[in-house]
Write an enzyme that holds these catalytic residues in place. Sequence first.
Site, short mmCIF file in Angstrom:
data_model
loop_
_atom_site.label_atom_id
_atom_site.label_comp_id
_atom_site.label_asym_id
_atom_site.label_seq_id
_atom_site.Cartn_x
_atom_site.Cartn_y
_atom_site.Cartn_z
N ASP A 31 0.86 -1.18 0.00
CA ASP A 31 0.00 0.00 0.00
C ASP A 31 0.90 1.24 0.00
O ASP A 31 1.92 1.27 0.68
CB ASP A 31 -0.87 -0.01 1.26
N ASN A 33 -0.48 4.31 0.60
CA ASN A 33 -1.10 5.26 1.52
C ASN A 33 -2.06 4.47 2.40
O ASN A 33 -3.17 4.16 2.00
CB ASN A 33 -1.84 6.36 0.76
N VAL A 39 -6.90 4.27 -1.97
CA VAL A 39 -5.56 4.16 -2.58
C VAL A 39 -4.99 2.77 -2.29
O VAL A 39 -4.79 2.41 -1.14
CB VAL A 39 -4.61 5.24 -1.99
N ASP A 49 -4.43 10.06 -11.89
CA ASP A 49 -3.35 10.28 -10.91
C ASP A 49 -2.60 11.59 -11.13
O ASP A 49 -1.37 11.64 -11.00
CB ASP A 49 -2.37 9.09 -10.93
N SER A 89 0.02 -24.61 0.31
CA SER A 89 1.34 -24.32 0.87
C SER A 89 2.42 -24.23 -0.21
O SER A 89 3.41 -23.52 -0.04
CB SER A 89 1.72 -25.38 1.89
#
Length: 396
Positions: A31, A33, A39, A49, A89
């Site tokens: 991430d 923000n 966002v 943007d 897995s």
Amino acid sequence: VMRNKLPFEDFDGDKFSTFPTLRGYHWRGRDCNDKNKTVYPGRRPDNWDVESDSNCNGIWGVDPKDGIPYEEKFCKDADSQGVVLLGDSAGAHFHIPPEWMTVTQMSAKSFANLPMAFTNELDWPQFSEITGFLNSTIGGWTDSLYLRLRRRNRCNHRDLQNISQNGTCVFSFSLARNQLLDNPAIVIYATIGNDVCNGNRDTLAHMTTPKEMLSNVVQALRYLDSRLPNGSHVILTGLVDGRFLWDNLHDRYHPLGQLNRDITYSQLYSFLDCLQVSPCSGWLTPNETLRNLTSERALQLSNVLKEIARSEKFANFDIFYMDFPLRQTAEEWRKMGGEPWQLIEPVDGFHPSQIAAAIGTGITWEKALQEWPQVLGKENPFNDQIEAIFKDQGGH
């Protein structure tokens, strides 16, 4: 059942994190923000943007020469898409470092990665075959579907999700994709061995039946159809032929037995079986008939997947099937001078190794390029310009 495989630390609740482990950005794109839930990686850009980077791909602002936003200029017609793995897995890339168990290598330094390993559930998705993005620190090298898609189109930066779990084959609500706001995704549905692998005494009785497989997978695909943006793709991966494990390992020494030459994989498998904690009683056994029956079931289940890909239709994605590429992986590795046992995790004697993951990536990519190029999208002609202006796009 896989209930909550979401990041532990996620302040804005958008299912993406700025923290690496505990299902953080080692598992899905970081991430940029964490105070704003609109966002996150994978969304279609907000107002191209102009002001800030709303999709975390490192491309934002306006070209001073012509006033056109960079995101519009470089990404508008780029077929941008994310990559999502729904797996077990093996997909999460389970690995216990052999230096934790090899007497001759043991030192404080060999345990330096212990906290990170445990907070990632002993998985290393950041180096894995589908979503790996960091240079491997556990041997081999990293190559992944995500890295190749990003190289093909730099607008795909950070758009990855690894929704895998050790020991279960049902996933649920951890997918982060908004049907209306986000880019399409390539979803790899890979159960590899879970449906035939269990530690039960009567292991065959506990394997998924073809009928159950059909019902489980169609249910999962309906769920995806309700969540994935239009134009997405789903690739169903067949089950592995796990006879490879016994054939290539049974008489070799396990890391615990290398010093005194006293513990072979065959002994380890029997010991795990005796404790009823074997990851796969049907393949990790001296009983050849049972190994063959397990592979026979795996093949039946793969055929169910193949039939689903052939006959089922969904509104928001097309669907493809591919065999698990173990045989080709072993051939490639032999050509590179390797031995088949190096394709298996040394400690558990069961999961694909880092080398197997990296080679498998190339095989999967080539197949898609030859047979379903529409899945990979076209190459972005602006890649060099993106790199020149945005360098590593904020890294990973």
